[in-house]
Design a protein around this motif. Structure first.
Motif, mmCIF file in Angstrom:
data_model
loop_
_atom_site.group_PDB
_atom_site.id
_atom_site.type_symbol
_atom_site.label_atom_id
_atom_site.label_comp_id
_atom_site.label_asym_id
_atom_site.label_seq_id
_atom_site.Cartn_x
_atom_site.Cartn_y
_atom_site.Cartn_z
ATOM 1 N N UNK A 69 0.806 -1.220 0.000
ATOM 2 C CA UNK A 69 0.000 0.000 0.000
ATOM 3 C C UNK A 69 0.835 1.264 0.000
ATOM 4 N N UNK A 70 2.133 1.121 0.261
ATOM 5 C CA UNK A 70 2.961 2.298 0.430
ATOM 6 C C UNK A 70 4.383 1.975 -0.029
ATOM 7 N N UNK A 71 4.879 2.651 -1.063
ATOM 8 C CA UNK A 71 6.195 2.317 -1.613
ATOM 9 C C UNK A 71 7.322 2.516 -0.602
ATOM 10 N N UNK A 72 7.433 3.666 0.057
ATOM 11 C CA UNK A 72 8.576 3.861 0.961
ATOM 12 C C UNK A 72 8.643 2.862 2.106
ATOM 13 N N UNK A 73 7.502 2.431 2.613
ATOM 14 C CA UNK A 73 7.491 1.602 3.813
ATOM 15 C C UNK A 73 7.253 0.125 3.566
ATOM 16 N N UNK A 74 6.499 -0.211 2.502
ATOM 17 C CA UNK A 74 6.068 -1.602 2.330
ATOM 18 C C UNK A 74 6.867 -2.387 1.292
ATOM 19 N N UNK A 75 7.455 -1.724 0.312
ATOM 20 C CA UNK A 75 8.081 -2.455 -0.792
ATOM 21 C C UNK A 75 9.475 -2.953 -0.403
ATOM 22 N N UNK A 76 10.056 -3.758 -1.283
ATOM 23 C CA UNK A 76 11.357 -4.387 -1.023
ATOM 24 C C UNK A 76 12.437 -3.330 -0.807
ATOM 25 N N UNK A 77 13.228 -3.493 0.247
ATOM 26 C CA UNK A 77 14.281 -2.526 0.568
ATOM 27 C C UNK A 77 15.658 -3.109 0.275
ATOM 28 N N UNK A 78 16.573 -2.221 -0.131
ATOM 29 C CA UNK A 78 17.996 -2.567 -0.255
ATOM 30 C C UNK A 78 18.221 -3.850 -1.052
ATOM 31 N N UNK A 79 17.600 -3.921 -2.214
ATOM 32 C CA UNK A 79 17.744 -5.092 -3.058
ATOM 33 C C UNK A 79 17.543 -4.679 -4.505
ATOM 34 N N UNK A 80 17.795 -5.583 -5.430
ATOM 35 C CA UNK A 80 17.615 -5.308 -6.847
ATOM 36 C C UNK A 80 16.511 -6.194 -7.413
ATOM 37 N N UNK A 81 15.750 -5.627 -8.358
ATOM 38 C CA UNK A 81 14.718 -6.395 -9.052
ATOM 39 C C UNK A 81 14.925 -6.229 -10.551
ATOM 40 N N UNK A 82 14.793 -7.322 -11.293
ATOM 41 C CA UNK A 82 15.070 -7.308 -12.730
ATOM 42 C C UNK A 82 13.955 -8.015 -13.485
ATOM 43 N N UNK A 83 13.518 -7.398 -14.590
ATOM 44 C CA UNK A 83 12.533 -8.011 -15.492
ATOM 45 C C UNK A 83 13.173 -8.210 -16.856
ATOM 46 N N UNK A 84 12.861 -9.326 -17.490
ATOM 47 C CA UNK A 84 13.421 -9.652 -18.813
ATOM 48 C C UNK A 84 12.279 -9.955 -19.772
ATOM 49 N N UNK A 85 12.360 -9.375 -20.983
ATOM 50 C CA UNK A 85 11.301 -9.580 -21.972
ATOM 51 C C UNK A 85 11.491 -10.881 -22.741
ATOM 52 N N UNK A 86 10.452 -11.242 -23.483
ATOM 53 C CA UNK A 86 10.572 -12.337 -24.428
ATOM 54 C C UNK A 86 11.568 -11.939 -25.521
ATOM 55 N N UNK A 87 12.207 -12.915 -26.200
ATOM 56 C CA UNK A 87 13.122 -12.568 -27.293
ATOM 57 C C UNK A 87 12.353 -12.037 -28.506
ATOM 58 N N UNK A 88 12.999 -11.178 -29.257
ATOM 59 C CA UNK A 88 12.427 -10.666 -30.504
ATOM 60 C C UNK A 88 13.562 -10.463 -31.499
#
Length: 238
Positions: A69-88
């Motif tokens: 519900x709240x980005x500063x307080x609720x989301x993942x802290x001190x870490x990295x997140x990565x998204x990868x697309x389908x190949x084209x």
């Protein structure tokens, strides 16, 4: 250019125009969601708690869960997140032209880190065999922003990839959210949609079809016949 009443105009070669939907991405590190509704609290909440209704349709979320519900307080802290697309596929004709990307984005980042320790996200195009690639966009939080650490873009334009920078082949888009380990109590999240890769297309002068050829040469033949008849009449009158 006109010949026998037929207009010949420049045409464009087929251009790269590839759209990536949120569902075309997979979360390969950290947390996120590739089917986030525009109605979730992280989108509808005003910054700095959320994205401020930037997204009006499904979007790709990085660094948070859809139930947060709240980005500063609720989301993942001190870490990295990565998204990868389908190949084209990117063809030889595509790489011979400049390639650009347009997209929608929102970023609510922790701006409390020290120098070179601010949270950021970046977007890159990388060949599936890792032999080639280029950065398309980067955003680092800025404490001097009107709302520190918050920013967004609608139909924003990424860095232009100059012609002949990439080699032809299969590529993927990588979107990385970097949450630096400044041990603050705040966190970051980012969202994306309407990602389009495109090239301008190369003008091909005077597109000329078989039907047009027949009409043009038919007109020329008709004109020559009329000229011959006029010459024959003059000769007879003489």
């Amino acid at each position: 250019m006109t010949a026998a009443g037929i207009t010949l105009s420049a045409q464009s070669a087929q251009a790269l125009n590839f759209t990536l939907a949120p569902g075309d991405f997979s979360i390969i590190q950290g947390i996120g969601d590739n089917n986030s509704s525009s109605t979730i609290a992280i989108n509808t909440s005003a910054p700095a708690n959320g994205f401020g209704n930037v997204f009006t349709s499904t979007f790709l979320l990085l660094g948070a869960n859809t139930t947060d519900a709240n980005i500063p307080n609720d989301s993942l802290k001190n870490n990295n997140s990565v998204a990868r697309s389908i190949p084209f596929a990117v063809s030889v004709a595509d790489v011979a032209q400049p390639i650009t990307m347009t997209f929608n984005w929102a970023f609510n980042g922790d701006s409390s880190g020290g120098f070179n320790d601010k949270d950021s996200f970046n977007i890159a195009i990388i060949k599936t065999d890792n032999s080639n690639g280029a950065q398309l966009f980067e955003r680092t939080v800025d404490p001097s922003d009107a709302i520190p650490g918050y920013g967004f873009g609608i139909n924003d334009i990424g860095t232009l990839i100059a012609a002949n920078t990439l080699s032809a082949g299969n590529y993927q888009i990588f979107i990385s959210l970097n949450e630096n380990t400044d041990f603050s109590n705040r966190s970051s999240a980012a969202g994306f949609n309407n990602i389009i890769l495109s090239t301008p297309g190369t003008p091909v002068p005077f597109g000329f079809s078989t039907n047009m050829s027949l009409l043009v040469f038919g007109g020329m033949f008709y004109g020559m016949n009329k000229l011959k008849k006029k010459m024959a009449v003059k000769k007879f009158q003489a």
